[in-house]
Design a protein around this motif. Structure first.
Motif, PDB file in Angstrom:
ATOM      1  N   SER A   1      48.646  24.384  -4.509  1.00  0.00           N
ATOM      2  CA  SER A   1      47.486  24.977  -5.179  1.00  0.00           C
ATOM      3  C   SER A   1      46.217  24.417  -4.556  1.00  0.00           C
ATOM      4  O   SER A   1      46.154  23.229  -4.221  1.00  0.00           O
ATOM      5  CB  SER A   1      47.503  24.636  -6.674  1.00  0.00           C
ATOM      6  N   ASP A   2      45.222  25.267  -4.383  1.00  0.00           N
ATOM      7  CA  ASP A   2      43.934  24.769  -3.894  1.00  0.00           C
ATOM      8  C   ASP A   2      42.945  24.569  -5.038  1.00  0.00           C
ATOM      9  O   ASP A   2      41.758  24.326  -4.816  1.00  0.00           O
ATOM     10  CB  ASP A   2      43.347  25.707  -2.837  1.00  0.00           C
ATOM     11  N   ASN A   3      43.449  24.668  -6.296  1.00  0.00           N
ATOM     12  CA  ASN A   3      42.587  24.472  -7.464  1.00  0.00           C
ATOM     13  C   ASN A   3      43.421  23.896  -8.602  1.00  0.00           C
ATOM     14  O   ASN A   3      43.537  24.471  -9.677  1.00  0.00           O
ATOM     15  CB  ASN A   3      41.956  25.806  -7.879  1.00  0.00           C
TER      16      ASN A   3
ATOM     17  N   GLN B   1      48.718  19.615  -5.649  1.00  0.00           N
ATOM     18  CA  GLN B   1      47.636  19.563  -4.675  1.00  0.00           C
ATOM     19  C   GLN B   1      47.406  18.117  -4.269  1.00  0.00           C
ATOM     20  O   GLN B   1      47.633  17.188  -5.050  1.00  0.00           O
ATOM     21  CB  GLN B   1      46.345  20.144  -5.260  1.00  0.00           C
TER      22      GLN B   1
ATOM     23  N   VAL C   1      35.229  23.430 -14.227  1.00  0.00           N
ATOM     24  CA  VAL C   1      36.492  24.160 -14.284  1.00  0.00           C
ATOM     25  C   VAL C   1      36.303  25.267 -15.308  1.00  0.00           C
ATOM     26  O   VAL C   1      36.177  25.004 -16.506  1.00  0.00           O
ATOM     27  CB  VAL C   1      37.664  23.252 -14.694  1.00  0.00           C
TER      28      VAL C   1
ATOM     29  N   HIS D   1      43.028  21.407 -10.574  1.00  0.00           N
ATOM     30  CA  HIS D   1      42.397  21.018 -11.830  1.00  0.00           C
ATOM     31  C   HIS D   1      42.319  22.196 -12.809  1.00  0.00           C
ATOM     32  O   HIS D   1      42.409  22.002 -14.021  1.00  0.00           O
ATOM     33  CB  HIS D   1      41.008  20.417 -11.573  1.00  0.00           C
ATOM     34  N   TYR D   2      42.171  23.409 -12.269  1.00  0.00           N
ATOM     35  CA  TYR D   2      42.245  24.592 -13.135  1.00  0.00           C
ATOM     36  C   TYR D   2      43.630  24.673 -13.762  1.00  0.00           C
ATOM     37  O   TYR D   2      43.775  24.869 -14.972  1.00  0.00           O
ATOM     38  CB  TYR D   2      41.950  25.867 -12.336  1.00  0.00           C
ATOM     39  N   SER D   3      44.653  24.522 -12.921  1.00  0.00           N
ATOM     40  CA  SER D   3      46.032  24.622 -13.418  1.00  0.00           C
ATOM     41  C   SER D   3      46.347  23.523 -14.418  1.00  0.00           C
ATOM     42  O   SER D   3      47.064  23.749 -15.398  1.00  0.00           O
ATOM     43  CB  SER D   3      47.008  24.556 -12.247  1.00  0.00           C
TER      44      SER D   3
END
Length: 312
Positions: free
Chosen positions: A177-179, A150, A234, A181-183
């Motif tokens: 990915s638009d998230n 991202q 998160v 930090h989750y990944s």
């Protein structure tokens, strides 16, 4: 595309090899002179899913990067504790158009990168590919994997998607990915369990999974990561993350793999990245008032093992 791989260890060698095979102009950059010499003399050798291959790819010491040569993309694969030194060394390669992709294990590396690169040119991500080094200039690459990435800069989504397309064109299975930090936290849970535990117990991931306490240890460590992540907005799906972590135990997929921390400390007597994985959770836990006893203890155990072995 003109691509520099800053950190040509196991994973850097994999990405360099695959991107070179994909038709890109690749330069490997590393600090291990014996590894550099072997690749210069014999090419990058790899056991690639059981097939022995050799790929000719240029490599230089990070203290001798070429001046007057600029790159479209720099992929960071150095060790976390060496990140700032590497960025200082590769500074001559960074032009106004250069994009920097960080795929390091651990959390919070963007704080260092933005000292050298504008935010709109920084991309962060993680990878589920595996790799190992059997010796200088010789990689062991097996299984399949993926990359998520991202943009950090506002409005750079299209650039991130094009970057993912470039990696995928070389078989690296990258996606936007638009998230992220989750990944990254989800991947950190894999590293926070497999790396430290396999290193201390001196086993591969399947060996760890075969022990009776393995599940309980994974559950406890994942819960510590999740509690800290929640303080940063998160919110991990804890049962899913635990299930994801425990897929690493499968000997028919990647279970026979020794994680990178084990390779560093046990095989190569090198200092580890524990401070940027479990150690990062310990520090953040103290900051947020979250207790993290397993991460605290595992960090201490790995540092003690480094001292016992005289790692450098």
């Amino acid at each position: 595309m003109k691509i520099a791989i800053a950190g040509a260890g196991a994973m850097g060698s994999r990405f360099g090899l695959m991107l070179k095979q994909g038709g890109n102009d690749v330069l490997l950059i590393d600090g291990w002179q014996e590894h550099i010499n072997a690749i210069k003399e014999n090419g990058l050798k790899a056991n690639y899913n059981g097939e022995e291959i050799t790929v000719k790819v240029p490599i230089v010491n990070q203290n001798e990067v070429p001046t007057g040569e600029q790159f479209d993309l720099i992929i960071l694969f150095t060790k976390a504790m060496q990140l700032e030194k590497m960025l200082q060394d590769v500074k001559p390669l960074i032009a106004d158009h250069t994009e920097v992709l960080c795929l390091l294990n651990g959390i919070g590396h963007e704080d260092v990168i933005e000292k050298f690169v504008p935010m709109e040119k920084i991309f962060i991500g993680n990878t589920m590919w595996t790799a190992g080094l059997e010796g200088p200039g010789k990689a062991k690459l097996f299984g399949s994997g993926s990359v998520e990435l991202q943009n950090l800069g506002i409005g750079q989504e299209e650039s991130a998607k094009k970057l993912a397309e470039t990696l995928s064109a070389s078989g690296l299975n990258a996606k936007y990915s638009d998230n992220i930090h989750y990944s990254i936290y989800r991947k950190a849970c894999v590293n926070g369990t497999m790396n430290g535990l396999c290193t201390i117990l001196d086993v591969n991931m399947a060996g760890l999974g075969a022990t009776k306490p393995a599940h309980d240890m994974v559950v406890t460590i994942v819960n510590e990561f999740a509690a800290v992540a929640a303080k940063e907005n998160v919110n991990l799906d804890i049962p899913e993350v635990i299930e994801h972590v425990e897929t690493c135990f499968d000997p028919t997929t990647i279970g026979m793999h020794f994680p990178s921390m084990h390779q560093d400390l046990i095989k190569n007597n090198r200092l580890t990245e524990i401070d940027y994985i479990n150690g990062a959770i310990s520090r953040k836990g103290k900051k947020y008032g979250v207790v993290t006893p397993y991460c605290d203890f595992l960090t201490q155990l790995v540092h003690s093992k480094e001292e016992i072995l005289g790692a450098k």
